[in-house]
Design a protein around this motif. Sequence first.
Motif, PDB file in Angstrom:
ATOM      1  N   LEU A 170     -36.133  19.561  23.352  1.00 13.94           N
ATOM      2  CA  LEU A 170     -36.705  20.521  22.402  1.00 13.94           C
ATOM      3  C   LEU A 170     -37.532  21.583  23.120  1.00 13.94           C
ATOM      4  CD1 LEU A 170     -37.780  18.110  19.522  1.00 13.94           C
ATOM      5  CD2 LEU A 170     -35.988  19.846  19.418  1.00 13.94           C
ATOM      6  N   TRP A 171     -38.226  21.181  24.183  1.00 14.22           N
ATOM      7  CA  TRP A 171     -39.025  22.129  24.965  1.00 14.22           C
ATOM      8  C   TRP A 171     -38.129  23.176  25.630  1.00 14.22           C
ATOM      9  CZ3 TRP A 171     -43.730  23.811  25.172  1.00 14.22           C
ATOM     10  CH2 TRP A 171     -44.200  24.493  26.289  1.00 14.22           C
ATOM     11  N   VAL A 172     -36.990  22.739  26.154  1.00 13.61           N
ATOM     12  CA  VAL A 172     -36.039  23.669  26.779  1.00 13.61           C
ATOM     13  C   VAL A 172     -35.530  24.678  25.752  1.00 13.61           C
ATOM     14  CG1 VAL A 172     -33.758  23.863  27.858  1.00 13.61           C
ATOM     15  CG2 VAL A 172     -35.352  22.081  28.612  1.00 13.61           C
ATOM     16  N   PHE A 173     -35.162  24.175  24.570  1.00 13.52           N
ATOM     17  CA  PHE A 173     -34.680  25.075  23.515  1.00 13.52           C
ATOM     18  C   PHE A 173     -35.787  26.023  23.045  1.00 13.52           C
ATOM     19  CE2 PHE A 173     -31.192  21.951  22.855  1.00 13.52           C
ATOM     20  CZ  PHE A 173     -30.130  22.851  22.920  1.00 13.52           C
ATOM     21  N   LEU A 174     -37.019  25.530  23.023  1.00 14.01           N
ATOM     22  CA  LEU A 174     -38.147  26.379  22.637  1.00 14.01           C
ATOM     23  C   LEU A 174     -38.321  27.528  23.625  1.00 14.01           C
ATOM     24  CD1 LEU A 174     -40.682  27.028  20.965  1.00 14.01           C
ATOM     25  CD2 LEU A 174     -41.927  25.352  22.347  1.00 14.01           C
ATOM     26  N   LEU A 175     -38.273  27.215  24.916  1.00 11.46           N
ATOM     27  CA  LEU A 175     -38.389  28.262  25.936  1.00 11.46           C
ATOM     28  C   LEU A 175     -37.236  29.260  25.838  1.00 11.46           C
ATOM     29  CD1 LEU A 175     -39.514  26.180  29.062  1.00 11.46           C
ATOM     30  CD2 LEU A 175     -40.926  27.645  27.602  1.00 11.46           C
ATOM     31  N   ALA A 176     -36.042  28.742  25.541  1.00  7.20           N
ATOM     32  CA  ALA A 176     -34.879  29.622  25.406  1.00  7.20           C
ATOM     33  C   ALA A 176     -35.043  30.569  24.219  1.00  7.20           C
ATOM     34  CB  ALA A 176     -33.610  28.788  25.245  1.00  7.20           C
ATOM     35  N   SER A 177     -35.561  30.051  23.103  1.00 11.27           N
ATOM     36  CA  SER A 177     -35.752  30.901  21.921  1.00 11.27           C
ATOM     37  C   SER A 177     -36.831  31.954  22.168  1.00 11.27           C
ATOM     38  CB  SER A 177     -36.113  30.043  20.703  1.00 11.27           C
ATOM     39  OG  SER A 177     -37.345  29.379  20.901  1.00 11.27           O
ATOM     40  N   ILE A 178     -37.867  31.591  22.939  1.00 13.09           N
ATOM     41  CA  ILE A 178     -38.902  32.568  23.300  1.00 13.09           C
ATOM     42  C   ILE A 178     -38.316  33.659  24.194  1.00 13.09           C
ATOM     43  CG2 ILE A 178     -41.056  32.892  24.589  1.00 13.09           C
ATOM     44  CD1 ILE A 178     -41.889  30.093  23.647  1.00 13.09           C
ATOM     45  N   ALA A 179     -37.454  33.249  25.128  1.00 19.21           N
ATOM     46  CA  ALA A 179     -36.807  34.213  26.018  1.00 19.21           C
ATOM     47  C   ALA A 179     -35.926  35.181  25.228  1.00 19.21           C
ATOM     48  CB  ALA A 179     -35.979  33.474  27.068  1.00 19.21           C
ATOM     49  N   VAL A 180     -35.201  34.639  24.243  1.00 22.09           N
ATOM     50  CA  VAL A 180     -34.357  35.495  23.394  1.00 22.09           C
ATOM     51  C   VAL A 180     -35.224  36.467  22.602  1.00 22.09           C
ATOM     52  CG1 VAL A 180     -32.803  35.513  21.397  1.00 22.09           C
ATOM     53  CG2 VAL A 180     -32.477  33.827  23.226  1.00 22.09           C
ATOM     54  N   PHE A 181     -36.344  35.974  22.084  1.00 20.01           N
ATOM     55  CA  PHE A 181     -37.259  36.830  21.319  1.00 20.01           C
ATOM     56  C   PHE A 181     -37.769  37.992  22.177  1.00 20.01           C
ATOM     57  CE2 PHE A 181     -41.669  37.889  20.268  1.00 20.01           C
ATOM     58  CZ  PHE A 181     -41.524  38.324  18.955  1.00 20.01           C
ATOM     59  N   LEU A 182     -38.144  37.692  23.416  1.00 13.76           N
ATOM     60  CA  LEU A 182     -38.687  38.727  24.301  1.00 13.76           C
ATOM     61  C   LEU A 182     -37.616  39.720  24.752  1.00 13.76           C
ATOM     62  CD1 LEU A 182     -41.050  36.519  26.505  1.00 13.76           C
ATOM     63  CD2 LEU A 182     -41.715  38.079  24.662  1.00 13.76           C
TER      64      LEU A 182
END
Length: 253
Positions: free
Chosen positions: A140-152
């Motif tokens: 879940l942490w990996v997916f969270l970081l990925a979603s933040i990267a997509v947002f940025l």
Amino acid sequence: MKAYLKILAISLFLISSFDTFAQDANKQQEALDAYQKGEYQYAAGLYEEILSQGQHAYELYYNLGNAYFKQNLFAKSILYYEKALRLKPNDENTLFNLNVARTKTIDKIEPLPELFFKKWWKGLIGIQNTGSWAYTCIILWVFLLASIAVFLAAKTIGIKKIAFSLAIALLALNILSFTLAYKSYQNLTNKNEAIIMSQRLTAKSAPNAGSTDLFVIHEGAKVHITDRMTEWVEIKLDNGSVGWIKTGTFELI
């Protein structure tokens, strides 16, 4: 030279670990063969030997519980079924065997009614073991970081909104899974639960032999330790009864 010695030491450690693992695997197979031949005492001795060497696994505890059950040593079988459930919560086979073993004991302790939410929360914790909850957190942490990267990195408002909403949901799930992993770890390392090994035991009102007798419990009963002194522990039963018993009359789960 130091680097060479370090590599040599690591290599020797790995070889030793592999050799120990191979020996334990052979002993486990020998114990399983003995069990299937009806040599339950010998099988139990082999499993105990493996555990004494620091090996801990669900299969070891479960099989040892079965070996003791076959010898009519029901308190011991209950102890190891309980240990197995800490590593594999809600396992149907273990729960079934544990309940059968409990029918062989004298005490039939009725637990106090439990709130629905508390029962539901315990069930949720038991869906996975501690390691699985930890892996869930990492994923879940990996997916969270990925979603933040997509947002940025997103150029459009629509994608940013989706990524932001996903990040919030993943953060909430991450907090939940971390909490469940922590609670599961607490259950795994809990040293406040025990199984009575004495055939008959009288709980006292205070930690001394001259105090008032409160109730009697027998071999195989599960107790919760709420306080400790040098030679005495305070216990609580699932029905709410509280009293003091001597150390050495139980084994910790």
